[in-house]
Design a protein around this motif. Structure first.
Motif, PDB file in Angstrom:
ATOM      1  N   SER A 168       5.686   5.280   2.096  1.00  0.00           N
ATOM      2  CA  SER A 168       5.727   6.676   2.524  1.00  0.00           C
ATOM      3  C   SER A 168       6.338   6.783   3.915  1.00  0.00           C
ATOM      4  O   SER A 168       6.468   5.796   4.637  1.00  0.00           O
ATOM      5  CB  SER A 168       4.316   7.273   2.525  1.00  0.00           C
ATOM      6  OG  SER A 168       3.723   7.183   1.240  1.00  0.00           O
TER       7      SER A 168
ATOM      8  N   LEU B 149       4.149   3.864  -6.616  1.00  0.00           N
ATOM      9  CA  LEU B 149       3.396   2.682  -6.215  1.00  0.00           C
ATOM     10  C   LEU B 149       3.259   1.703  -7.377  1.00  0.00           C
ATOM     11  O   LEU B 149       3.440   0.487  -7.206  1.00  0.00           O
ATOM     12  CB  LEU B 149       2.021   3.103  -5.700  1.00  0.00           C
ATOM     13  CG  LEU B 149       1.188   2.039  -4.986  1.00  0.00           C
ATOM     14  CD1 LEU B 149       1.922   1.525  -3.760  1.00  0.00           C
ATOM     15  CD2 LEU B 149      -0.170   2.615  -4.598  1.00  0.00           C
TER      16      LEU B 149
ATOM     17  N   LYS C 113       0.848  -1.184   0.000  1.00  0.00           N
ATOM     18  CA  LYS C 113       0.000   0.000   0.000  1.00  0.00           C
ATOM     19  C   LYS C 113       0.883   1.233   0.000  1.00  0.00           C
ATOM     20  O   LYS C 113       2.057   1.183   0.342  1.00  0.00           O
ATOM     21  CB  LYS C 113      -0.914  -0.015   1.234  1.00  0.00           C
ATOM     22  CG  LYS C 113      -1.876  -1.191   1.271  1.00  0.00           C
ATOM     23  CD  LYS C 113      -2.646  -1.249   2.573  1.00  0.00           C
ATOM     24  CE  LYS C 113      -1.767  -1.705   3.722  1.00  0.00           C
ATOM     25  NZ  LYS C 113      -2.531  -1.942   4.959  1.00  0.00           N
ATOM     26  N   ARG C 114       0.280   2.362  -0.371  1.00  0.00           N
ATOM     27  CA  ARG C 114       1.020   3.619  -0.404  1.00  0.00           C
ATOM     28  C   ARG C 114       1.673   3.914   0.941  1.00  0.00           C
ATOM     29  O   ARG C 114       2.784   4.432   1.019  1.00  0.00           O
ATOM     30  CB  ARG C 114       0.086   4.765  -0.794  1.00  0.00           C
ATOM     31  CG  ARG C 114       0.805   6.090  -1.048  1.00  0.00           C
ATOM     32  CD  ARG C 114      -0.195   7.227  -1.278  1.00  0.00           C
ATOM     33  NE  ARG C 114      -1.196   6.856  -2.249  1.00  0.00           N
ATOM     34  CZ  ARG C 114      -1.013   6.954  -3.570  1.00  0.00           C
ATOM     35  NH1 ARG C 114       0.148   7.365  -4.050  1.00  0.00           N
ATOM     36  NH2 ARG C 114      -1.966   6.608  -4.405  1.00  0.00           N
TER      37      ARG C 114
ATOM     38  N   ALA D  22       4.595   8.598  -1.175  1.00  0.00           N
ATOM     39  CA  ALA D  22       4.874   7.947  -2.449  1.00  0.00           C
ATOM     40  C   ALA D  22       3.825   8.380  -3.471  1.00  0.00           C
ATOM     41  O   ALA D  22       2.647   8.546  -3.146  1.00  0.00           O
ATOM     42  CB  ALA D  22       4.838   6.436  -2.276  1.00  0.00           C
ATOM     43  N   THR D  23       4.237   8.592  -4.692  1.00  0.00           N
ATOM     44  CA  THR D  23       3.316   8.990  -5.755  1.00  0.00           C
ATOM     45  C   THR D  23       2.628   7.752  -6.345  1.00  0.00           C
ATOM     46  O   THR D  23       3.025   6.616  -6.087  1.00  0.00           O
ATOM     47  CB  THR D  23       4.067   9.723  -6.871  1.00  0.00           C
ATOM     48  OG1 THR D  23       4.975   8.797  -7.497  1.00  0.00           O
ATOM     49  CG2 THR D  23       4.859  10.902  -6.308  1.00  0.00           C
ATOM     50  N   ASP D  24       1.609   7.993  -7.166  1.00  0.00           N
ATOM     51  CA  ASP D  24       0.950   6.889  -7.858  1.00  0.00           C
ATOM     52  C   ASP D  24       1.950   6.125  -8.727  1.00  0.00           C
ATOM     53  O   ASP D  24       1.885   4.902  -8.840  1.00  0.00           O
ATOM     54  CB  ASP D  24      -0.193   7.418  -8.731  1.00  0.00           C
ATOM     55  CG  ASP D  24      -1.364   7.916  -7.911  1.00  0.00           C
ATOM     56  OD1 ASP D  24      -1.480   7.514  -6.737  1.00  0.00           O
ATOM     57  OD2 ASP D  24      -2.163   8.710  -8.438  1.00  0.00           O
TER      58      ASP D  24
END
Length: 318
Positions: A57, A77, A52-53, A72-74
């Motif tokens: 992060s 990920l 998961k994000r 974290a950006t899309d």
């Protein structure tokens, strides 16, 4: 194919795509309390099934209450999930993955002093009498009533609940005393410049993300332990500061372990205060972080590829 997938994972571990720390509007909330190990009936409901994000992060704070987020950006990920899926479908065993990815080596200190210890009582733990020699000099007591282990010159790896209760607050006035032995602190006591954990632990008490790091103001000495991905079921050691023993004494025990995707399990004797202890292999490399006990067995957060990359990022960045 195997080497290709691991190569992709290694690219991620050295990636600089993560955004810089962003100062949050909200000031940190500090609480004056000892760390309390979250009670866990069993681990059957805390299996980690995907990344998961929150796992990629970081949230952190400084002693003045400045709070930072590094999300974290899309794209981060997506890339990480894609590479991780390739690793998982390549049929690598834990031992193979650990060997191919390698580990971050420690900086042991050469000594000629022997490290005898005594066994007290009927439990399986052994007291460490000489705490100023490797690897024990790299283990220390945290003022929140926990244990931590140096994995860099000023970088103390520990359980997330040893620095933050998991409800959006931080534990106040954290310090670290490497090699503490009773009331003796041979390397002094260091305060911190920053503490870090994952948003998944900080806000939601996610047991699969129960780990964190304390960045000290100064290095206690010139040594630290290596760390790496869990190398498969086998014999490991958990050493720390149990609160059922006289204050400040270091105790440890070795034994066999098993694992699932998130945690390492063992019947080693532990007690409150040992949270944050490194789960170490025979080379004293940290492969997990002790965090929990239950009616059936004790267990800790397993260092997988995701957590290995996050620890490596923290050591390199702070």
């Amino acid at each position: 194919m195997k080497y290709k997938t691991v190569y992709l994972a290694l690219l991620l571990s050295t990636s600089s795509s993560f955004a810089a720390d962003v100062l949050m509007k909200e000031k940190a909330i500090f609480v004056d309390q000892f760390a309390i190990t979250p009670y866990t009936e069993s681990s059957s409901n805390i299996e980690k099934t995907n990344v998961k994000r929150e796992a990629l992060s970081t949230i952190s704070t400084t002693p003045d209450g400045s709070q930072y987020i590094n999300l974290a950006t899309d794209e981060d990920l997506r890339i990480f999930k894609s590479a991780l899926d390739k690793v998982r479908t390549s049929a690598l065993t834990e031992q193979e993955l650990s060997a191919l990815v390698g580990y971050m080596p420690g900086s042991p200190v050469e000594e000629n002093e022997i490290t005898p210890s005594n066994v007290h009582g009927s439990d399986g733990r052994t007291r460490v009498q000489y705490t100023t020699v490797s690897p024990y000099r790299n283990i220390g007591r945290i003022s929140s009533g926990c244990t931590g282990v140096l994995v860099g010159p000023k970088h103390v790896l520990t359980a997330g609940h040893c620095i933050a209760p998991g409800n959006g607050t931080w534990i106040n006035n954290l310090t670290f005393s490497a090699g503490q032995n009773g009331y003796s602190k041979p390397f002094g006591t260091q305060s911190y410049t920053r503490v870090l954990t994952t948003p998944g632990w900080f806000y939601d008490s996610d047991p699969s993300l129960d780990y964190g790091m304390i960045i000290l103001k100064s290095a206690p000495h010139n040594g630290w332990n290596g760390y790496g991905i869990y190398a498969g079921n086998g014999t490991y050691t958990v050493t720390g500061y149990p609160s059922d023993k006289p204050f400040g004494q270091m105790w440890g025990m070795s034994g066999r372990t098993t694992s699932d995707t998130s945690h390492i399990y063992y019947s080693l004797d532990t007690y409150g205060g040992q949270s944050g202890s490194g789960i170490m292999d025979s080379g004293n490399n940290v492969r997990g972080i002790h965090a929990y006990g239950s009616a059936n067995q004790n267990f800790g957060t397993k260092i997988d590829l995701t957590i290995f990359n996050k620890i490596k990022e923290w050591v390199a960045s702070y």
